[in-house]
Each structure stands twice: as structure tokens, then as C-alpha cells.
Design an enzyme around this catalytic site. Structure first.
Site, PDB file in Angstrom:
ATOM      1  N   ARG A  89       0.845  -1.204   0.000  1.00  0.00           N
ATOM      2  CA  ARG A  89       0.000   0.000   0.000  1.00  0.00           C
ATOM      3  C   ARG A  89       0.879   1.253   0.000  1.00  0.00           C
ATOM      4  O   ARG A  89       0.558   2.251  -0.637  1.00  0.00           O
ATOM      5  CB  ARG A  89      -0.955   0.012   1.189  1.00  0.00           C
ATOM      6  CG  ARG A  89      -0.276   0.025   2.546  1.00  0.00           C
ATOM      7  CD  ARG A  89      -1.256   0.277   3.676  1.00  0.00           C
ATOM      8  NE  ARG A  89      -0.593   0.195   4.974  1.00  0.00           N
ATOM      9  CZ  ARG A  89      -1.046   0.768   6.077  1.00  0.00           C
ATOM     10  NH1 ARG A  89      -2.159   1.474   6.050  1.00  0.00           N
ATOM     11  NH2 ARG A  89      -0.393   0.629   7.220  1.00  0.00           N
ATOM     12  N   GLU A 142     -18.679   3.034  -0.360  1.00  0.00           N
ATOM     13  CA  GLU A 142     -17.838   2.334  -1.326  1.00  0.00           C
ATOM     14  C   GLU A 142     -18.531   2.165  -2.682  1.00  0.00           C
ATOM     15  O   GLU A 142     -17.921   2.375  -3.731  1.00  0.00           O
ATOM     16  CB  GLU A 142     -17.423   0.962  -0.780  1.00  0.00           C
ATOM     17  CG  GLU A 142     -16.460   1.022   0.399  1.00  0.00           C
ATOM     18  CD  GLU A 142     -17.189   1.220   1.733  1.00  0.00           C
ATOM     19  OE1 GLU A 142     -18.437   1.309   1.737  1.00  0.00           O
ATOM     20  OE2 GLU A 142     -16.496   1.284   2.767  1.00  0.00           O
TER      21      GLU A 142
END
Length: 399
Positions: A89, A142
Site C-alpha cells: 500500500r 464504497e
């Protein structure tokens, strides 16, 4: 139906549009006039600002600046030169830092998790109502984020990407599927991709998500092992013009496992990471488990069992390669063991019924990542045992 027709005083046959209604809704002349007026304004703009107009037209065509292709080799050199362990990430954020100046059409964001997904990059500007920006805080929505990104991609001029935890991709799934169906360039950044996220526990630990995303037609799914593979994944997602991509990234730091020479193989979805003369089996891995595969190879080498380690950051991309390349990487007659911190069934297509898969077929637990990997058998010794089993060599490696 007859009663409805009578109530509406509708005497026309089925599927017949009355001429007066057709004329009332015919906006072709109005549309042509509006388009012509817009074109006159744009022509005046192009005369006054030729460089900006050319950039606008390039972006609307979906073409990237030539500078990206020209500078990508140097960026790959820099990524390969890293020696420190880094979460993918974070490697993704470092890739964005390097790529954003070359891809001004990037429009990023996150579903209330920017600080965890690391989707912001140096110099990004937070967008707001009536305020330009290239990074949007979508809030805890989302599906809304994924749907908005589809709309941005359909409009053109921007390449949208957005982040959330991988386990929350379930909320986004229908919009992800629609992007794949519509072949739109949308990039999903899914972090915290496995039990490796640790103490947050099974509600946040993805098990079935990576395999299930791989089942969506036309979605390229990437699970890179280190900084170099992460940059390769980002470059591939940006350069792909006919569909979406999903980058599945680790929370935990991962060791460097690649060298610069591996970049071309990574771009093909899978490649031989480390080979040994007379290899008797293949160990196939992705993401955070590639380093485990290399450790297992070392254990087996000490026991006189040579193996080949294959890193497969994108099964979807690998599956598009020609048969000769696939067979060169995964020889059909060589026993195979796959290892991934996810549900194991997907890997049967590569290892066959006689192969072994070291994975997780149940939900996770709340504990530090190293303890979880040991608890679920995602260890070098367990992988080495699986190789011994497919080879029929009997004795197991010490735990």
C-alpha cells in the site's frame, strides 16, 4: 391493457409513435445547433490556448502523455533499487508520487480511508463543491465511489482511481462489474488484502475476495509482492484502455524479492522469479506469500530438492499470454504447489488435482500477523512439506 388505453384515450396501435409526439421529442436540430455553438467556442479557445486545447483533446481520446512511456524505465530502475521492506500500500503511494506528474488526468480518492489506503500523492488537491481538485473524499460509501468513478471514466478526460479495504470491495462489487462490462479504465486500490492486516480480525481480513474478483470477466486483478511489482501493476492499469483494474495491496511490510530484470515478466502477469538447475517442482505465489515461497525453496534446496519459484502478480494478465509463454513459466509436466493467503480453490487451474494449494479456507482470527500466518500454516516449512508431498519424497521439513 384495453382499460388503460381507454382511460388514456390512446387509440394508436402497439409500438406506434404518433407524429406529433415524435416531433415534440425530436431534438436533433437543437442538439446540432448546441454542438456547433460548442465547437465554435472550442475553436476560439484552441486558437487562444493551443497547448491546453491539445491536452484536452488528448485526454478525451484517452491517450497518455508520451512522457510516461519515456520515463517509466527510469521509474522502474528507482523502484528496483529499493532495499527496504515496505507495505505494498505504501509502495502504491510511492508509485503515485512518481506517476502523477506524468499523468495529470489522474483523479484519486478514497472511501473515508485515505490515511490507510494511501491514495493521496504529493501535490494532490482535495476537490470540493465548486472547487477544482484531483483527489476526492467520498465518505463511507464504497458503492457510491465506485459508481462515480464509472461515470467519470465514461465522461472521459480523467482516469479515476479510488481506495478502500479489500474486504469492503463487496459493497462496490456491482459497480466494479459494470466497469468491466463497459470496458472502462477505472482503477480500484484495495488495501489490507489478507490476514496480514492483523488484529482487526475476520471482519476485515479478506479470504475469498481476491479469488472472487478474479472471476469477474475483463477485470485485471493485481496482487504485487514488492515495490517493483506494484509500480508495474500501476503502469499496466494506466496503460490499459479497455477495462478496469484492481490492485490488492498489503498492510504489512514486505521484503524486496525482485530485481530490475523481472519487470518485463511481471508485466506479463507471471514469471520465473528464481529457478534452480534440475527443478523438480514449481512453487507458485502472489503478493505477501512470494517471500514465503522463496524461503520454502531455500529449505528444499538444503534438503537436495531443487525447485522453481514463480511470482504471479496478475493471473488475469498471465492467462492472456500465449500458450508457449505459459508453458515456459509453468511446465505442464512439472508438479506445482501454490501459496496465497486466500481461499485455495482458485489455484486448482494451475496446480491440477495432483498439486497442492497452501491457502485459507475459513475466516481469519484477531492476532498479530506473524501469529496468524503460523496458525493458518502459511509458513515456509508447510509449503516445503506440500512440495515433498507432490513429489512423494516422504519426510516432512521441520516446522
Amino acid at each position: 391493457m384495453a382499460a388503460t388505453r381507454q382511460a388514456l384515450d390512446w387509440p394508436y396501435p402497439p409500438f406506434e409513435i404518433p407524429a406529433e409526439l415524435y416531433a415534440a421529442w425530436d431534438a436533433r436540430a437543437h442538439g446540432a445547433a448546441a454542438e456547433a455553438a460548442w465547437q465554435r467556442r472550442f475553436d476560439a479557445y484552441a486558437a487562444a490556448h493551443p497547448a491546453l486545447a491539445a491536452a484536452f483533446e488528448r485526454r478525451m481520446r484517452g491517450e497518455l502523455q508520451p512522457a510516461l512511456a519515456a520515463q517509466l524505465p527510469a521509474l522502474l530502475d528507482a523502484a528496483a533499487a529499493r532495499t527496504d521492506a515496505v507495505a505494498t500500500r505504501k509502495a502504491s503511494q510511492l508509485a503515485l508520487d512518481a506517476l502523477a506528474p506524468l499523468v495529470p488526468e489522474l483523479f484519486g480518492g478514497s472511501a473515508d480511508l485515505t490515511g490507510s489506503n494511501l491514495t493521496n500523492f504529493k501535490g494532490c488537491v482535495i476537490a470540493g463543491r465548486d472547487r477544482w481538485g484531483n483527489h476526492l473524499s467520498y465518505g463511507v460509501r464504497e458503492f457510491g465511489m465506485a459508481a462515480i468513478m464509472n461515470g467519470i471514466a465514461l465522461h472521459g478526460g480523467y482516469i479515476p482511481y479510488g481506495g478502500t479495504f479489500l474486504t469492503f470491495s463487496d459493497y462496490s462489487r456491482n459497480a466494479i462489474r459494470m466497469a468491466a462490462l463497459m470496458k472502462q479504465r477505472v482503477i480500484h486500490v484495495f488495501t489490507h488484502d489478507s490476514i496480514g492486516l492483523g488484529e482487526d480480525g475476520p471482519t476485515h481480513q479478506s479470504v475469498e475476495h481476491v479469488p472472487s474478483l478474479r472471476l469477474i470477466p475483463h477485470l485485471d486483478v493485481w496482487r504485487p509482492a514488492d515495490a517493483l511489482e506494484t509500480l508495474v501493476a500501476w503502469a499496466a492499469a494506466l496503460q490499459r484502455r479497455d477495462g478496469p483494474s484492481a490492485l490488492c495491496l498489503s498492510r504489512q511490510n514486505l521484503p524486496v524479492v525482485t530485481q530490475r530484470a523481472h519487470a518485463d515478466g511481471a508485466a506479463r502477469g507471471g514469471y520465473v522469479l528464481r529457478d534452480m538447475a534440475g527443478a523438480r517442482a514449481v512453487i507458485l505465489a502472489t503478493g505477501s506469500e512470494v517471500s514465503i515461497a522463496l524461503q520454502a525453496q531455500a529449505l528444499l534446496a538444503d534438503a537436495g530438492v531443487p525447485t522453481r519459484v514463480v511470482s504471479m502478480p496478475s493471473t488475469t494478465v498471465f492467462d492472456r499470454q500465449d500458450a508457449a509463454y505459459q508453458d515456459a513459466v509453468l511446465p505442464p509436466d512439472m508438479p506445482a504447489v501454490a501459496v496465497e493467503a486466500a481461499h485455495p480453490d482458485f489455484w486448482r487451474k494451475y496446480v491440477g488435482r495432483r498439486g497442492r494449494v497452501v491457502g485459507i479456507d475459513r475466516f481469519g482470527e484477531s492476532a498479530p500477523a506473524p501469529a496468524l500466518y503460523a496458525h493458518f500454516g502459511l509458513t515456509a516449512a508447510h509449503v516445503a512439506d506440500a512440495v515433498r508431498a507432490v513429489l512423494g519424497t516422504g519426510a516432512e521439513c521441520a516446522a
